[in-house]
Design an enzyme around this catalytic site. Sequence first.
Site, mmCIF file in Angstrom:
data_model
loop_
_atom_site.group_PDB
_atom_site.id
_atom_site.type_symbol
_atom_site.label_atom_id
_atom_site.label_comp_id
_atom_site.label_asym_id
_atom_site.label_seq_id
_atom_site.Cartn_x
_atom_site.Cartn_y
_atom_site.Cartn_z
ATOM 1 N N CYS A 167 39.250 39.703 33.718
ATOM 2 C CA CYS A 167 39.105 40.447 34.968
ATOM 3 C C CYS A 167 40.401 41.211 35.184
ATOM 4 O O CYS A 167 41.465 40.595 35.323
ATOM 5 C CB CYS A 167 38.828 39.488 36.120
ATOM 6 S SG CYS A 167 38.647 40.380 37.666
ATOM 7 N N HIS A 216 41.308 43.528 37.721
ATOM 8 C CA HIS A 216 41.924 43.506 39.056
ATOM 9 C C HIS A 216 42.450 42.095 39.326
ATOM 10 O O HIS A 216 43.491 41.921 39.956
ATOM 11 C CB HIS A 216 40.912 43.941 40.141
ATOM 12 C CG HIS A 216 40.165 42.792 40.742
ATOM 13 N ND1 HIS A 216 38.965 42.313 40.254
ATOM 14 C CD2 HIS A 216 40.488 41.970 41.763
ATOM 15 C CE1 HIS A 216 38.584 41.278 40.977
ATOM 16 N NE2 HIS A 216 39.478 41.046 41.896
ATOM 17 N N CYS A 257 38.058 48.674 38.665
ATOM 18 C CA CYS A 257 37.606 47.745 37.625
ATOM 19 C C CYS A 257 38.459 47.883 36.347
ATOM 20 O O CYS A 257 38.259 48.821 35.555
ATOM 21 C CB CYS A 257 36.125 47.937 37.294
ATOM 22 S SG CYS A 257 35.490 46.595 36.260
HETATM 23 O O1 PYC Z 1 38.756 44.502 37.360
HETATM 24 O O2 PYC Z 1 37.934 43.904 35.424
HETATM 25 C C1 PYC Z 1 37.884 43.959 36.653
HETATM 26 C C2 PYC Z 1 36.743 43.311 37.339
HETATM 27 C C3 PYC Z 1 35.646 42.747 36.765
HETATM 28 C C4 PYC Z 1 34.855 42.265 37.803
HETATM 29 C C5 PYC Z 1 35.483 42.561 38.991
HETATM 30 N N1 PYC Z 1 36.652 43.188 38.680
#
Ligand code: PYC
Length: 321
Positions: free
Chosen positions: A98, A100, A249
Amino acid sequence: MPEPRPTSRGPDRRISYVDSHTEGEPTRVLLDGVPDLGPASALDRRERLARDHDWVRRLSLAPPRGSPETVGALLGPGVREDAHSVVFFNNAGYLGMCGHGTIGVLVTLGHLGRMSIGESHRLETPVGPVEGRLHAANEASFRNVPSYRLRSNVPVEVPGHAPIVGEIAWGGNWFFLAPVEPEEIRRDRLDELHRLASEIRHELARRGLRGENGAEIDHVELVADADHPGADGKNYVLCPGGEFDRSPCGTGTSAKVACLVADGRLRPGDVWRQEGILGTQFAVEVQMEGDRVTPIVRGHAYLTGEGTLLWQDADPLREGP
Ligand code: PYC
């Protein structure tokens, strides 16, 4: 006479946490009070957590203690002495990586005095190690796991929408990237975006379209050119569990950058400014490891809370509704 309810006089379990948001998307880092998952790889730790202690995920994210849009991060010792292990999870299950959340973890480690500004730190995730760096109290970056495009020119039909020809790519999670018009990605169109991304996901499942080794494509990223000069592209990302990513993301942007590199539109050293649905941005520098992209994703996170989650055995809704 109704049966008397069992009572708990005090809390039976306590988990301490720090909350933050990264460019709008919340992260809850769990610290003390979590089960001992033993010395193991992050992948094994994720399996043990899911198999034997899924209550931790539900307790920390389900209302009334949590919210479905939050991503949880369970920290622990890494296999390598100089590393932390981190397992990310959300309202529906467990994530590979993930982005973030990684920035949230790094800012949280800084807040806890476990990392200094300017320092780098290795985080072991279930899909491989990432190298995190704290640039300032509220700014961090990480070198993501090797990211790549698996397939291009994948047509998908969604009733009521122009034909979509998308890409399947890995950025730490599996993504289907579907190009749409810039005016479609707007904050006042969240319902339409949710519907379109959900129908694409449904169509991928119906047609058996999958990632490497049959992995489920559990994230759908609607992508468009940016419509102002401060950014290069914008996106809307539907996560497993039905929530959308409030940040741009990190893993989705890594997948997008891998597609742009595959098309020859980005080269090592280039920086891609990815805007998310709230208008916040990640800056992503292209770096390569062989033929794979190891993007450096940089963004801001801010602390929003810290405390102790309490659990009473007598509470019939202790794991959420
Ligand atoms: O930032 O990779 C990310 C992510 C995945 C799901 C929520 N944020």
